[in-house]
Design an enzyme around this catalytic site. Structure first.
Site, short mmCIF file in Angstrom:
data_model
loop_
_atom_site.label_atom_id
_atom_site.label_comp_id
_atom_site.label_asym_id
_atom_site.label_seq_id
_atom_site.Cartn_x
_atom_site.Cartn_y
_atom_site.Cartn_z
N GLU A 31 1.64 1.84 -3.51
CA GLU A 31 0.39 2.26 -4.18
C GLU A 31 0.05 3.71 -3.85
OE1 GLU A 31 -1.52 -1.26 -2.51
OE2 GLU A 31 -2.26 -1.73 -4.51
N GLU A 48 2.58 -8.21 -1.82
CA GLU A 48 1.33 -8.81 -1.33
C GLU A 48 1.22 -10.31 -1.62
OE1 GLU A 48 1.57 -5.91 -2.92
OE2 GLU A 48 0.23 -4.42 -2.02
N GLY A 78 0.81 -1.22 0.00
CA GLY A 78 0.00 0.00 0.00
C GLY A 78 0.85 1.27 0.00
N1 CAA Z 1 1.90 -3.84 8.86
C1 CAA Z 1 2.00 -3.86 10.20
N2 CAA Z 1 3.16 -3.69 10.86
C2 CAA Z 1 4.27 -3.54 10.14
C3 CAA Z 1 4.25 -3.50 8.73
C4 CAA Z 1 2.99 -3.66 8.09
N3 CAA Z 1 2.86 -3.60 6.76
N4 CAA Z 1 5.50 -3.34 8.28
C5 CAA Z 1 6.29 -3.25 9.38
N5 CAA Z 1 5.55 -3.37 10.50
C6 CAA Z 1 6.00 -3.33 11.89
C7 CAA Z 1 6.66 -4.64 12.27
O1 CAA Z 1 5.70 -5.61 12.62
C8 CAA Z 1 7.51 -4.20 13.44
O2 CAA Z 1 6.68 -4.06 14.57
P1 CAA Z 1 7.17 -4.66 16.02
O3 CAA Z 1 8.39 -3.83 16.35
O4 CAA Z 1 6.00 -4.39 16.88
O5 CAA Z 1 7.50 -6.08 15.78
C9 CAA Z 1 7.95 -2.79 13.03
O6 CAA Z 1 7.02 -2.36 12.05
C10 CAA Z 1 9.33 -2.76 12.42
O7 CAA Z 1 9.35 -3.70 11.34
P2 CAA Z 1 10.46 -4.86 11.18
O8 CAA Z 1 10.97 -5.28 12.52
O9 CAA Z 1 9.88 -5.91 10.31
O10 CAA Z 1 11.60 -4.04 10.42
P3 CAA Z 1 12.72 -4.62 9.44
O11 CAA Z 1 13.64 -3.48 9.20
O12 CAA Z 1 13.27 -5.89 9.97
O13 CAA Z 1 11.93 -4.99 8.08
C11 CAA Z 1 10.37 -4.58 6.27
C12 CAA Z 1 11.35 -3.97 7.30
C13 CAA Z 1 11.17 -5.41 5.26
C14 CAA Z 1 9.68 -3.42 5.56
C15 CAA Z 1 9.35 -5.49 6.99
O14 CAA Z 1 8.79 -4.76 8.08
C16 CAA Z 1 8.21 -5.94 6.12
O15 CAA Z 1 8.38 -6.86 5.32
N6 CAA Z 1 7.01 -5.32 6.29
C17 CAA Z 1 5.81 -5.74 5.56
C18 CAA Z 1 5.83 -5.28 4.10
C19 CAA Z 1 4.60 -5.79 3.38
O16 CAA Z 1 4.38 -6.96 3.21
N7 CAA Z 1 3.76 -4.83 2.92
C20 CAA Z 1 2.55 -5.13 2.19
C21 CAA Z 1 1.37 -5.09 3.14
S1 CAA Z 1 -0.11 -5.65 2.38
C22 CAA Z 1 -0.73 -4.33 1.52
O17 CAA Z 1 -0.18 -3.26 1.51
C23 CAA Z 1 -2.04 -4.55 0.80
C24 CAA Z 1 -2.43 -3.46 -0.17
O18 CAA Z 1 -2.21 -3.55 -1.36
C25 CAA Z 1 -3.11 -2.27 0.29
#
Ligand code: CAA
Length: 264
Positions: free
Chosen positions: A118, A138, A115
């Site tokens: 996006e 995603e 997102g």
């Molecule tokens: N949703 C909720 N929480 C999230 C998040 C997300 N998308 N991305 C990061 N966070 C949170 C983590 O859970 C973590 O929280 P805690 O400290 O409470 O555990 C905090 O942010 C820090 O994140 P990381 O410890 O994971 O940080 P990192 O540096 O190790 O990794 C990252 C960074 C690679 C961006 C990793 O956080 C990640 O992969 N995030 C998810 C990315 C993702 O999959 N995004 C797509 C979401 S779905 C979507 O967006 C649908 C749509 O089309 C609208």
């Protein structure tokens, strides 16, 4: 003073770093600016207020050095059911940003994933830090992009590239995004916001009605055939001859002086 800046928000910050420029900063750093419902609601409220504000000519949208936004809030949506998301048309409100008539420049640093990517693509111009990371991951969560990714990414970078990125979920670099035309300009991370603000300031100085018409012509034109789009452009062009800014802009050119636009 702007209406939007008078209001205080929990997940975003609205400031006015230059004349006629609003800077909207996503502010959920602990969650890497994951886009929860409350954040999107605040963003929509702020954008609506800024769009109405005559003292604002252009808007910059940014996050922080680590993340523009790491996507929709996965923790908030992980237990949702089909009935729930379908009934309430989950994520539809995200597209309200595309109704804003003033230019929005996304200044992307760090992660712009899911997102977040996006949201950046809903902006009119993307400036990025050379260290920024984009992606539509995603597919790795068992879903597909839901806020326009499957539609905007292929239009911006081409079908084959978008297909590969969305089907594998691999991240892509700011350099890739720039070379494919998705990002307008790359800057060192420390400069990307100030450069976006400077461009927004420049846009804020020219006639606001012409700016609005140009954005409308480009964006609506994407949804039309070429002939229709060119005709729509011409009608907007004709309409601008009724504005004080057109008279001032052309008189200033003829008189060899700087135009003073009043946005009317
Ligand atoms: N949703 C909720 N929480 C999230 C998040 C997300 N998308 N991305 C990061 N966070 C949170 C983590 O859970 C973590 O929280 P805690 O400290 O409470 O555990 C905090 O942010 C820090 O994140 P990381 O410890 O994971 O940080 P990192 O540096 O190790 O990794 C990252 C960074 C690679 C961006 C990793 O956080 C990640 O992969 N995030 C998810 C990315 C993702 O999959 N995004 C797509 C979401 S779905 C979507 O967006 C649908 C749509 O089309 C609208």
């Amino acid at each position: 003073m702007s209406t939007a800046s008078e209001q205080s928000y929990e997940h975003i910050i609205v400031t006015h770093p230059a004349p006629r420029v609003a800077l909207v900063t996503l502010n959920r750093p602990k969650a890497l600016n994951a886009l929860c419902n409350a954040l999107i609601a605040e963003l929509n409220t702020a954008f609506k207020a800024l769009d109405r504000d005559d003292n604002v000519g252009a808007i910059v949208l940014t996050g922080n050095e680590k993340a523009f936004a790491a996507g929709a809030d996965i923790k908030e949506m992980k237990d949702k059911t089909f009935a729930e998301v379908y009934k309430h048309d989950f994520i539809r409100s995200w597209s309200e940003m595309t109704q804003v008539t003033k230019p929005i420049i996304a200044a992307v640093r760090g992660y712009a994933l899911g997102g977040g990517c996006e949201l950046a693509m809903m902006a009119d111009i993307i400036y990025a830090a050379d260290t920024a990371t984009f992606g539509q991951p995603e597919i790795k969560l068992g879903i597909i992009p839901g806020a326009g990714g499957t539609q905007r990414l292929p239009r911006l970078i081409g079908r084959s590239r978008a297909m590969e990125l969305i089907l594998t979920g691999r991240n892509f670099s700011a350099q890739e995004a720039y070379s494919w035309g998705m990002v307008a300009r790359l800057f060192p991370s420390t400069r990307v916001v100030e450069e976006a603000v400077s461009t927004a300031e420049q846009i804020g100085k020219v006639g606001g009605l012409a700016v609005k018409a140009a954005k409308e012509a480009i964006n609506l034109g994407e949804e039309m055939g070429l002939g229709e789009g060119v005709k729509f452009e011409r009608r907007l062009f004709h309409g601008l001859f009724s504005t004080a800014d057109q008279k001032e802009g052309m008189a200033a050119f003829a008189e060899k002086r700087k135009a003073q636009f009043k946005h009317e």
